[in-house]
Write a protein that holds these residues in place. Structure first.
Motif, PDB file in Angstrom:
ATOM      1  N   ASP A   1      46.528  42.031  52.371  1.00 15.04           N
ATOM      2  CA  ASP A   1      46.313  43.460  52.185  1.00 15.04           C
ATOM      3  C   ASP A   1      45.070  43.644  51.332  1.00 15.04           C
ATOM      4  OD1 ASP A   1      46.447  46.164  51.317  1.00 15.04           O
ATOM      5  OD2 ASP A   1      48.585  46.142  51.829  1.00 15.04           O
ATOM      6  N   THR A   2      44.246  44.604  51.700  1.00 14.19           N
ATOM      7  CA  THR A   2      42.968  44.740  51.011  1.00 14.19           C
ATOM      8  C   THR A   2      42.947  45.801  49.943  1.00 14.19           C
ATOM      9  OG1 THR A   2      42.173  46.266  52.659  1.00 14.19           O
ATOM     10  CG2 THR A   2      41.725  43.946  53.029  1.00 14.19           C
ATOM     11  N   ASP A   3      43.852  46.741  49.927  1.00 11.27           N
ATOM     12  CA  ASP A   3      43.804  47.807  48.947  1.00 11.27           C
ATOM     13  C   ASP A   3      44.692  47.545  47.751  1.00 11.27           C
ATOM     14  OD1 ASP A   3      42.018  49.440  50.280  1.00 11.27           O
ATOM     15  OD2 ASP A   3      43.585  50.139  51.619  1.00 11.27           O
ATOM     16  N   ALA A   4      45.760  46.767  47.906  1.00  9.86           N
ATOM     17  CA  ALA A   4      46.671  46.470  46.822  1.00  9.86           C
ATOM     18  C   ALA A   4      47.387  45.177  47.127  1.00  9.86           C
ATOM     19  CB  ALA A   4      47.681  47.602  46.659  1.00  9.86           C
ATOM     20  N   PRO A   5      47.788  44.425  46.089  1.00 12.62           N
ATOM     21  CA  PRO A   5      48.479  43.163  46.317  1.00 12.62           C
ATOM     22  C   PRO A   5      49.912  43.399  46.779  1.00 12.62           C
ATOM     23  CG  PRO A   5      48.293  43.617  43.972  1.00 12.62           C
ATOM     24  CD  PRO A   5      47.518  44.671  44.666  1.00 12.62           C
TER      25      PRO A   5
ATOM     26  N   ASP B   1      38.608  42.879  51.421  1.00 12.19           N
ATOM     27  CA  ASP B   1      39.112  42.275  50.179  1.00 12.19           C
ATOM     28  C   ASP B   1      38.400  40.981  49.823  1.00 12.19           C
ATOM     29  OD1 ASP B   1      40.170  40.946  52.338  1.00 12.19           O
ATOM     30  OD2 ASP B   1      42.156  40.689  51.473  1.00 12.19           O
ATOM     31  N   THR B   2      37.217  40.747  50.405  1.00 16.89           N
ATOM     32  CA  THR B   2      36.436  39.565  50.057  1.00 16.89           C
ATOM     33  C   THR B   2      35.882  39.699  48.645  1.00 16.89           C
ATOM     34  OG1 THR B   2      35.764  39.349  52.374  1.00 16.89           O
ATOM     35  CG2 THR B   2      34.511  38.100  50.751  1.00 16.89           C
ATOM     36  N   LEU B   3      36.081  38.666  47.829  1.00 10.71           N
ATOM     37  CA  LEU B   3      35.518  38.651  46.480  1.00 10.71           C
ATOM     38  C   LEU B   3      34.071  38.187  46.560  1.00 10.71           C
ATOM     39  CD1 LEU B   3      38.508  37.093  44.482  1.00 10.71           C
ATOM     40  CD2 LEU B   3      37.866  39.511  44.680  1.00 10.71           C
ATOM     41  N   VAL B   4      33.167  38.982  45.995  1.00 14.36           N
ATOM     42  CA  VAL B   4      31.737  38.694  46.079  1.00 14.36           C
ATOM     43  C   VAL B   4      31.100  38.867  44.711  1.00 14.36           C
ATOM     44  CG1 VAL B   4      31.603  39.453  48.487  1.00 14.36           C
ATOM     45  CG2 VAL B   4      31.152  41.090  46.646  1.00 14.36           C
ATOM     46  N   THR B   5      29.869  38.387  44.588  1.00 13.74           N
ATOM     47  CA  THR B   5      29.057  38.670  43.403  1.00 13.74           C
ATOM     48  C   THR B   5      28.212  39.896  43.694  1.00 13.74           C
ATOM     49  OG1 THR B   5      28.954  36.360  42.699  1.00 13.74           O
ATOM     50  CG2 THR B   5      27.239  37.836  41.880  1.00 13.74           C
TER      51      THR B   5
ATOM     52  N   TYR C   1      41.695  31.978  51.548  1.00 18.02           N
ATOM     53  CA  TYR C   1      42.401  32.681  50.485  1.00 18.02           C
ATOM     54  C   TYR C   1      41.964  32.167  49.127  1.00 18.02           C
ATOM     55  CZ  TYR C   1      45.169  35.165  53.836  1.00 18.02           C
ATOM     56  OH  TYR C   1      45.536  36.012  54.856  1.00 18.02           O
ATOM     57  N   ASP C   2      41.731  33.111  48.227  1.00 21.96           N
ATOM     58  CA  ASP C   2      41.271  32.768  46.888  1.00 21.96           C
ATOM     59  C   ASP C   2      42.349  31.970  46.153  1.00 21.96           C
ATOM     60  OD1 ASP C   2      39.399  33.090  44.608  1.00 21.96           O
ATOM     61  OD2 ASP C   2      41.070  34.248  43.773  1.00 21.96           O
ATOM     62  N   LYS C   3      41.965  30.908  45.488  1.00 17.00           N
ATOM     63  CA  LYS C   3      42.930  30.050  44.809  1.00 17.00           C
ATOM     64  C   LYS C   3      43.599  30.742  43.629  1.00 17.00           C
ATOM     65  CE  LYS C   3      40.642  25.735  46.165  1.00 17.00           C
ATOM     66  NZ  LYS C   3      39.937  24.509  45.695  1.00 17.00           N
ATOM     67  N   ALA C   4      42.876  31.643  42.988  1.00 17.96           N
ATOM     68  CA  ALA C   4      43.445  32.336  41.831  1.00 17.96           C
ATOM     69  C   ALA C   4      44.265  33.557  42.233  1.00 17.96           C
ATOM     70  CB  ALA C   4      42.335  32.758  40.871  1.00 17.96           C
ATOM     71  N   ASP C   5      43.961  34.154  43.382  1.00 15.03           N
ATOM     72  CA  ASP C   5      44.663  35.344  43.838  1.00 15.03           C
ATOM     73  C   ASP C   5      44.818  35.275  45.356  1.00 15.03           C
ATOM     74  OD1 ASP C   5      45.667  37.814  44.486  1.00 15.03           O
ATOM     75  OD2 ASP C   5      44.122  38.973  43.450  1.00 15.03           O
TER      76      ASP C   5
ATOM     77  N   ASN D   1      46.067  37.136  47.388  1.00 12.61           N
ATOM     78  CA  ASN D   1      45.920  38.414  48.070  1.00 12.61           C
ATOM     79  C   ASN D   1      44.466  38.791  48.289  1.00 12.61           C
ATOM     80  OD1 ASN D   1      48.781  39.298  48.239  1.00 12.61           O
ATOM     81  ND2 ASN D   1      48.632  39.103  46.022  1.00 12.61           N
ATOM     82  N   ARG D   2      43.543  37.948  47.866  1.00 15.23           N
ATOM     83  CA  ARG D   2      42.117  38.157  48.062  1.00 15.23           C
ATOM     84  C   ARG D   2      41.534  36.948  48.787  1.00 15.23           C
ATOM     85  NH1 ARG D   2      43.733  42.460  47.515  1.00 15.23           N
ATOM     86  NH2 ARG D   2      43.709  43.731  45.621  1.00 15.23           N
ATOM     87  N   VAL D   3      40.354  37.135  49.376  1.00 13.98           N
ATOM     88  CA  VAL D   3      39.706  36.056  50.107  1.00 13.98           C
ATOM     89  C   VAL D   3      38.292  35.836  49.584  1.00 13.98           C
ATOM     90  CG1 VAL D   3      41.059  36.400  52.210  1.00 13.98           C
ATOM     91  CG2 VAL D   3      38.887  37.636  51.917  1.00 13.98           C
ATOM     92  N   VAL D   4      37.751  34.663  49.866  1.00 10.41           N
ATOM     93  CA  VAL D   4      36.371  34.318  49.524  1.00 10.41           C
ATOM     94  C   VAL D   4      35.713  33.718  50.755  1.00 10.41           C
ATOM     95  CG1 VAL D   4      36.830  33.953  47.062  1.00 10.41           C
ATOM     96  CG2 VAL D   4      37.077  32.043  48.671  1.00 10.41           C
TER      97      VAL D   4
END
Length: 369
Positions: A11-15, A136-140, A326-330, A332-335
């Motif tokens: 889910d991209t808006d909330a975990p 929900d991709t985590l970016v810089t 899938y992000d290792k720390a979360d 519910n988010r992706v990288v």
């Protein structure tokens, strides 16, 4: 039309599914040959039609809103290669304010870039490729300048779809360019409230679903079977995710893909571009919902660009989801998944064939190597 299967994702808006994001069986891979979602079809419709009679209707020229992306970003941009074709960042905005507030059955506040893709048109302009970037991709996020002139510092591990609301469209372009190394030639944004009016202008769109859909968040309630959707229910349809599959964003992507095909079928059946009256009505609705970079912010500029795309057949467009893990720390988010993502962007920068290995996403069951 048969229902398009809905792959799974976070889910991209909330975990919404704590702890459960990584252990489930994933659906189909990110490669989808017929296109992914409705925003792309709107952009293609406008660009294809711009080369016909649209430019004659100067009364709707003022509908288009322009953003000076070049001035906002400055010189810190990737180099434009002579053989890199054309690259357009297409966003669907969902401000949930103004006209959109009436459509906000889910009571979500704030402006958002609800959908995003990089549309790559190779040299020769015969076949396009669209790379979707999961929200929900985590970016810089790079250092950016807001419209009011204030500077926003760079930040790591920022969710991609938050950048639009926090800093603005120019910063989204800059983030995508730094993520990909690909210079964006143009920017196109479609507001979902205008999309509703567009659907109503063509008399609705017919879809078939193979299961009941009941989503209290979007407000959509459909029984199994065939339905003709007006603008309001079409918006509910493309926003729905909790009522299909595992409730993830990729479930919504499947519905958006289905709706795009249904919309294009309706457009072809009505021969909208062959009727000046209908063309005017559709152009008026669509341009009212449109924001572009300053290089496209008029009907004449859009017409010129549209004529250059006459050789592109939307039915042959290849749509690829940015390979993510899938992000290792979360969970519910992706990288961005490596080396696939780097290989994909390199192929687009060089206007070369994208290897199959660069289309495989660990988050959807594809290999990470």
């Amino acid at each position: 039309m048969s229902h398009v299967s809905t792959p799974r994702h976070s889910d991209t808006d909330a975990p919404a599914r704590r702890g459960g994001g990584r252990g489930r069986k994933r659906g189909r891979t990110g490669k989808r040959r017929t296109g992914r979602w409705i925003l792309l079809s709107l952009a293609v419709l406008l660009l294809a039609g711009a080369g016909t009679a649209y430019w004659l209707y100067s009364g709707i020229d003022g509908n288009i809103k322009g953003v000076d992306i070049d001035r906002a970003i400055g010189d810190n941009r990737p180099t434009k290669l002579p053989t890199s074709g054309q690259n357009i960042l297409v966003l669907g905005s969902d401000s949930r304010a103004g006209a959109n507030a009436e459509l906000n059955t889910g009571k979500v506040s704030g402006a958002r870039s609800d959908t995003a893709l990089v549309m790559h048109i190779p040299e020769g302009r015969k076949k396009a490729v669209a790379v979707s970037i999961p929200r929900d991709t985590l970016v810089t996020r790079p250092e950016c300048v807001k419209a009011n002139g204030s500077t926003v510092a760079s930040a790591k591990r920022v969710m991609f779809n938050s950048i639009y609301s926090q800093v603005g469209p120019a910063c989204v372009v800059k983030t995508v360019e730094q993520l990909s190394g690909v210079r964006m030639d143009h920017y196109v944004e479609v507001d979902f409230a205008g999309f509703k009016d567009l659907v109503d202008a063509i008399g609705g769109v017919t879809v078939t679903v193979d299961q009941d859909i009941h989503d209290s968040s979007s407000g959509l309630n459909l029984t199994k079977g065939t339905h003709k959707l007006d603008g309001t229910r079409s918006l509910q349809f493309v926003r729905t995710r909790h009522g299909v599959g595992d409730g993830s964003d990729l479930g919504r992507i499947g519905l958006q893909q289905q709706f795009m095909l249904a919309l294009l079928t309706e457009i072809k059946k009505q021969d909208l571009l062959g009727s000046p009256v209908k063309a005017y009505r559709i152009a008026d609705q669509l341009t009212a919902a449109l924001t572009t970079d300053s290089g496209l912010a008029s009907l004449t500029k859009l017409a010129e660009f549209g004529r250059s795309l006459n050789g592109v057949d939307p039915s042959t467009m290849e749509t690829i989801m940015l390979p993510v893990a899938y992000d290792k720390a979360d969970p519910n988010r992706v990288v961005a998944a490596e080396p696939q993502a780097s290989t994909l962007w390199k192929a687009i920068r060089s206007d070369s064939t994208i290897p199959d290995s660069a289309k495989k996403s660990p988050a959807t069951g594809g290999s990470s190597s």
